[in-house]
Scaffold this motif. Structure first.
Motif, PDB file in Angstrom:
ATOM      1  N   LYS A   1       0.847  -1.193   0.000  1.00  0.00           N
ATOM      2  CA  LYS A   1       0.000   0.000   0.000  1.00  0.00           C
ATOM      3  C   LYS A   1       0.885   1.247   0.000  1.00  0.00           C
ATOM      4  CE  LYS A   1      -4.436   1.208   1.718  1.00  0.00           C
ATOM      5  NZ  LYS A   1      -5.491   0.879   2.625  1.00  0.00           N
ATOM      6  N   THR A   2       1.409   1.567  -1.152  1.00  0.00           N
ATOM      7  CA  THR A   2       2.240   2.762  -1.283  1.00  0.00           C
ATOM      8  C   THR A   2       1.492   3.775  -2.134  1.00  0.00           C
ATOM      9  OG1 THR A   2       4.356   1.614  -1.025  1.00  0.00           O
ATOM     10  CG2 THR A   2       4.396   3.655  -2.290  1.00  0.00           C
ATOM     11  N   LEU A   3       1.308   4.979  -1.587  1.00  0.00           N
ATOM     12  CA  LEU A   3       0.595   6.027  -2.327  1.00  0.00           C
ATOM     13  C   LEU A   3       1.605   7.095  -2.737  1.00  0.00           C
ATOM     14  CD1 LEU A   3      -2.238   6.504   0.341  1.00  0.00           C
ATOM     15  CD2 LEU A   3      -2.297   4.956  -1.611  1.00  0.00           C
ATOM     16  N   HIS A   4       1.652   7.404  -4.014  1.00  0.00           N
ATOM     17  CA  HIS A   4       2.541   8.471  -4.494  1.00  0.00           C
ATOM     18  C   HIS A   4       1.674   9.693  -4.798  1.00  0.00           C
ATOM     19  CE1 HIS A   4       5.800   9.825  -7.605  1.00  0.00           C
ATOM     20  NE2 HIS A   4       5.467  10.770  -6.759  1.00  0.00           N
ATOM     21  N   ILE A   5       1.881  10.759  -4.040  1.00  0.00           N
ATOM     22  CA  ILE A   5       1.069  11.968  -4.243  1.00  0.00           C
ATOM     23  C   ILE A   5       1.981  13.185  -4.399  1.00  0.00           C
ATOM     24  CG2 ILE A   5      -0.964  11.151  -2.970  1.00  0.00           C
ATOM     25  CD1 ILE A   5       0.063  12.797  -0.553  1.00  0.00           C
ATOM     26  N   GLU A   6       1.447  14.218  -5.049  1.00  0.00           N
ATOM     27  CA  GLU A   6       2.229  15.459  -5.199  1.00  0.00           C
ATOM     28  C   GLU A   6       1.903  16.459  -4.093  1.00  0.00           C
ATOM     29  OE1 GLU A   6       2.115  17.452  -8.948  1.00  0.00           O
ATOM     30  OE2 GLU A   6       3.279  15.895  -9.941  1.00  0.00           O
ATOM     31  N   THR A   7       0.631  16.484  -3.705  1.00  0.00           N
ATOM     32  CA  THR A   7       0.215  17.464  -2.699  1.00  0.00           C
ATOM     33  C   THR A   7      -0.792  16.829  -1.731  1.00  0.00           C
ATOM     34  OG1 THR A   7      -1.689  18.167  -3.990  1.00  0.00           O
ATOM     35  CG2 THR A   7       0.355  19.374  -4.370  1.00  0.00           C
ATOM     36  N   ALA A   8      -1.080  17.548  -0.660  1.00  0.00           N
ATOM     37  CA  ALA A   8      -2.038  17.069   0.336  1.00  0.00           C
ATOM     38  C   ALA A   8      -3.420  16.847  -0.289  1.00  0.00           C
ATOM     39  CB  ALA A   8      -2.133  18.068   1.486  1.00  0.00           C
ATOM     40  N   ALA A   9      -3.751  17.688  -1.281  1.00  0.00           N
ATOM     41  CA  ALA A   9      -5.078  17.576  -1.905  1.00  0.00           C
ATOM     42  C   ALA A   9      -5.276  16.202  -2.548  1.00  0.00           C
ATOM     43  CB  ALA A   9      -5.242  18.673  -2.954  1.00  0.00           C
ATOM     44  N   GLU A  10      -4.192  15.576  -2.971  1.00  0.00           N
ATOM     45  CA  GLU A  10      -4.314  14.272  -3.651  1.00  0.00           C
ATOM     46  C   GLU A  10      -4.441  13.103  -2.674  1.00  0.00           C
ATOM     47  OE1 GLU A  10      -0.987  13.907  -6.333  1.00  0.00           O
ATOM     48  OE2 GLU A  10      -1.552  15.749  -7.358  1.00  0.00           O
ATOM     49  N   LEU A  11      -4.261  13.369  -1.398  1.00  0.00           N
ATOM     50  CA  LEU A  11      -4.343  12.275  -0.420  1.00  0.00           C
ATOM     51  C   LEU A  11      -5.806  11.947  -0.109  1.00  0.00           C
ATOM     52  CD1 LEU A  11      -2.908  10.367   1.635  1.00  0.00           C
ATOM     53  CD2 LEU A  11      -3.133  12.221   3.298  1.00  0.00           C
ATOM     54  N   ASP A  12      -6.201  10.720  -0.421  1.00  0.00           N
ATOM     55  CA  ASP A  12      -7.554  10.270  -0.093  1.00  0.00           C
ATOM     56  C   ASP A  12      -7.487   9.590   1.281  1.00  0.00           C
ATOM     57  OD1 ASP A  12     -10.007   9.107   0.159  1.00  0.00           O
ATOM     58  OD2 ASP A  12     -10.050   8.249  -1.864  1.00  0.00           O
TER      59      ASP A  12
END
Ligand code: F3S
Length: 293
Positions: A233-244
């Protein structure tokens, strides 16, 4: 829920230096500053710099008597000359570790060595390094790309600073098997090595890993790959807004790491978003508990 932030998360030394140099120049100069390519692989930062007067250009041609910043990836010798020939002022934000590679490549090339560069052929740092041996270097992305039939008397091998250490060793071993006399210079930057090792260790104990950084930033993409190898379960995001937040709500241990171009304020925003939801979850569970009573 426990949130663990990798110590090495965020700007590395070279990126920090580049951002500081351009910010300082923006404060001192009225005129526009041009950065040759995005200063760092982070759109939020480059958009903000653009707003403040540091604009991205892809080519130095046509820019005369201006101020041009070379980013931490560095550029070839020919581009450095073109900047100066145009009467431009140079802000040389090439990372000192990359500069050291330029110097060694140039020295070995002048001594008649064939240069091998272990790295990604399309990466600006690799293109820049190749520009210090007249673009005659051979770029190796995997061990199958090592030339087997050509005859080279002398070979010098360097690596893109953000190269995965395991891949570097694999390719180097193959080179030494075919060309036992090759000079191998491990030019992988420690910041990358430390970040990759910390990511692997953190991912091994986390239920979920959040990797923050540009989706096109090669060092962040590599971090996500390493993380995924240890934590599905690795999530690659650019900003906080992309975190679900739904993706992490069942996780007990959440590890966070970030690429070398990720500013601390973005990391902070991600942690804030998580802790806020954590506090809300706590409040909800307290309410449920008091209701049950
Ligand atoms: Fe320099 Fe290493 Fe960063 S080479 S730009 S300190 S990843």
């Amino acid at each position: 829920m426990e949130i663990i932030l990798a110590k090495s998360a965020g700007y590395c030394f070279g990126v920090n230096q580049a951002v500081e140099m351009v910010e300082e120049a923006l404060l001192k100069n009225e005129e526009a500053i041009y950065t040759l390519g995005p200063l760092i692989h982070n759109r939020q930062v480059t958009d903000e710099l653009d707003r403040r007067g540091a604009h991205i250009i892809s080519d130095v041609e046509g820019i005369k008597n201006g101020i041009i910043a070379v980013r931490s990836h560095g550029v070839g010798e020919d581009i450095m000359s073109a900047i100066k020939d145009g009467g431009n002022r140079l802000i040389d934000a090439t990372c000192p570790y990359v500069k050291k590679i330029h110097k060694r490549v140039n020295e070995y090339h002048k001594k008649g060595y064939q240069i091998f560069i272990i790295g990604d052929a399309d990466h600006p740092e690799v293109i820049g390094i190749n520009g210090w041996c007249n673009y005659e270097g051979i770029i190796l992305g995997n061990k199958n790309s090592v030339p087997r039939t050509a005859k080279y008397d002398k070979i010098c091998v360097v690596a893109q600073t953000t190269m995965n250490l395991g891949v570097f060793h694999e390719i180097s071993q193959e080179i030494l098997r075919i060309y036992p006399e090759a000079v191998i210079l491990n030019t992988i930057c420690n910041a990358t090595k430390t970040r990759q090792e910390e990511t692997a260790a953190l991912a091994a104990k986390a239920d979920c890993m959040v990797v923050i950084g540009g989706l096109h930033s090669s060092n962040t993409v590599k971090l996500a790959e390493i993380s995924r190898a240890h934590c599905k379960k690795t999530l690659h995001i650019e900003t906080a807004a992309e975190l679900d937040l739904n993706d992490i709500k069942t996780c007990d241990i959440i590890g966070i790491t970030a690429g070398a171009s990720t500013p601390h304020w973005i990391i902070k925003e991600v942690i804030n978003k998580m802790t806020k939801s954590f506090e809300e979850m706590l409040k909800d569970s307290e309410m449920e508990a008091s209701y049950e009573e």
